[in-house]
Scaffold this active site. Structure first.
Site, short mmCIF file in Angstrom:
data_model
loop_
_atom_site.label_atom_id
_atom_site.label_comp_id
_atom_site.label_asym_id
_atom_site.label_seq_id
_atom_site.Cartn_x
_atom_site.Cartn_y
_atom_site.Cartn_z
N ARG A 164 -4.32 8.44 0.91
CA ARG A 164 -3.90 9.85 0.90
C ARG A 164 -4.99 10.74 0.28
O ARG A 164 -4.69 11.72 -0.39
CB ARG A 164 -2.58 10.04 0.14
CG ARG A 164 -1.40 9.30 0.72
CD ARG A 164 -1.01 9.82 2.09
NE ARG A 164 0.26 9.28 2.56
CZ ARG A 164 0.40 8.14 3.23
NH1 ARG A 164 -0.65 7.40 3.53
NH2 ARG A 164 1.60 7.74 3.62
N SER A 239 6.91 12.35 2.21
CA SER A 239 6.83 11.91 0.81
C SER A 239 6.31 13.06 -0.04
O SER A 239 5.26 13.62 0.27
CB SER A 239 5.85 10.74 0.67
OG SER A 239 6.24 9.66 1.48
N GLU A 335 1.88 14.58 -3.49
CA GLU A 335 1.11 14.38 -2.27
C GLU A 335 0.96 15.70 -1.51
O GLU A 335 -0.06 15.96 -0.88
CB GLU A 335 1.80 13.35 -1.36
CG GLU A 335 0.97 12.97 -0.15
CD GLU A 335 1.80 12.47 1.01
OE1 GLU A 335 2.29 13.30 1.80
OE2 GLU A 335 1.96 11.24 1.14
#
Ligand code: FAD
Ligand code: EPU
Length: 339
Positions: A164, A239, A335
């Site tokens: 990520r 998420s 995130e």
């Protein structure tokens, strides 16, 4: 060059947060973008490039210019018996690219089926799912340097992809606008990843033992639809936090008290914990606070039940982080990109 003043961003972010931008403009070519970057009346404005708005949280109105990326086109750059090199415009919807390549029987991004958003944002956080990351098939990308409008080619090693993570999310943020992405896909000898999560279970349930690329894609789609809320129904950005990568010693400590805790190897004496599990253990799964809450089937997904403000979402995320820190000593990291 059409500039919309005081543009409503509500339909342009999958959280469905009500926010406005001082100005908004769409671009479909490098020249159009260059024109927007050079326009004297826009020069002093802060800029934010937006794809599908599926990984962004507006905590306030955006006091600047939103550049809506609509660069089209999917083409085959080169091809031999083994592989096809495919280039896609940054404004192509990611899942449409996946469906196009899956239909050809080309392998590499089938596990990344149904990830919302556009191609241009995929390198930003090196999108990943079910044991595959975009970097695994990445060849190069083209991006415009905001300071002078020059288009630069970035190869794999230039992008600093991680879990990520990428150069574009860190040092390159606000300096480059991605215009196209080029990927290498397999035409035979596919490297199927069906060992991750419950893909194998889903394939067995469907009576499939030797799956095609399309069958893997369909299994992934079914699993995702069973767990993840559809943003068209319930606002969310997938998420909300990353799965935390922590030292092995910390994992041992958590495992001693909770032998069932899911853990994934991360190399270098580190391991990855499941943030969804940590959040559920703290009692947040399905819990609602005002207009937002943590999803009832996936505690890692923060959802807008309707009318939540960005500040409310931020406040809930702070509380969740504090709970996990107090109970497990683990610091969660967001995130989503916060504006
Ligand atoms: P946006 O939200 O528009 O932008 C995200 C960030 O990238 C912003 O900071 C923006 O400024 C920047 N950006 C966008 N386009 C460009 C560009 N052309 N050049 C430079 N910067 C740019 N992600 C995963 O990795 N795996 C998943 O499994 C996954 N599942 C999801 C499920 C759901 C239901 C949802 C809602 C989200 C999920 N996500 C997942 C997150 C999201 O889909 C990805 O991060 C996606 O790549 C975001 O694309 P976007 O076009 O919507 O980006
Ligand atoms: N879990 C719980 N409770 C929950 C949620 C999860 O105990 O409420 C446990 C699950 O039982 C499982 C583990 O946590 O043992 C992992 O859960 P899951 O397989 O659902 O995946 P995840 O780690 O929560 C990650 C990605 C997703 C990606 C999936 C599939 C991150 C931050 N998220 O989620 O990506 O789709 O794996 O590969 O890495 C996104 O980035 O937006 C996203 C949705």
């Amino acid at each position: 060059m059409r500039i919309i003043r005081l543009a409503d961003l509500t339909a342009l972010n999958t959280f469905g947060i009500v926010a406005t931008a001082e100005a908004l403009a769409r671009f479909s070519t490098a020249d159009e973008l260059r024109g927007l970057l050079a326009a004297p009346e826009l020069a002093s404005m802060q800029r934010l490039v937006l794809g599908g708005g599926s990984n962004i949280l507006f905590t306030h109105d955006f006091n600047g210019l939103v550049l809506l990326n609509e660069v089209p086109g999917i083409g085959v750059v080169s091809e031999d018996e083994e592989s096809a090199v495919v280039k896609a415009g940054a404004g192509v919807v990611w899942h449409e690219l996946v469906m196009r390549t899956v239909a050809q029987g080309w392998g590499g991004i089938e596990n990344l089926s149904l990830i919302p958003g556009k191609v241009g944002a995929a390198p930003m956080q090196n999108i990943g799912a079910y044991g595959v990351e975009m970097k695994d098939v990445f060849v190069s990308l083209e991006a415009m340097r905001i300071s002078d409008g020059e288009v630069i080619t970035f190869m794999l090693d230039d992008c600093a992809f991680g879990y990520r993570e990428s150069y574009f999310k860190r040092e390159g943020r606000d300096r480059f606008i991605i215009l196209s992405v080029t990927l290498r896909l397999t035409k035979r000898n596919h490297r199927l990843r069906t060992d991750y999560g419950n893909i194998t279970d889903e394939l067995i349930r469907r009576g499939i033992t030797s799956p095609t690329i399309k069958e893997v894609s369909e299994a992934v789609i079914a699993i995702r639809q069973s767990k993840l809320p559809d943003p068209a129904v319930l606002g969310n950005a997938g998420s909300f936090f990353k799965n935390p990568v922590v030292p092995e010693a910390m994992v041992q400590r958590i495992k001693q008290a909770n032998p069932e805790a899911p853990v994934y190897p991360a190399g270098d004496g580190q391991a990855k914990l499941a943030a969804g599990w940590l959040i559920e253990q703290c009692g947040w799964k399905g819990r609602r606070l005002g207009n937002c809450g943590m999803h009832e089937r996936q505690a890692l997904v923060l959802v807008n039940h309707g009318g939540a403000t960005g500040a409310e979402v931020w406040g809930l995320s702070e509380q969740v982080m504090q709970s996990v820190k107090e109970r497990f000593g683990v610091e969660l990291e967001r995130e989503v990109n916060v504006v």
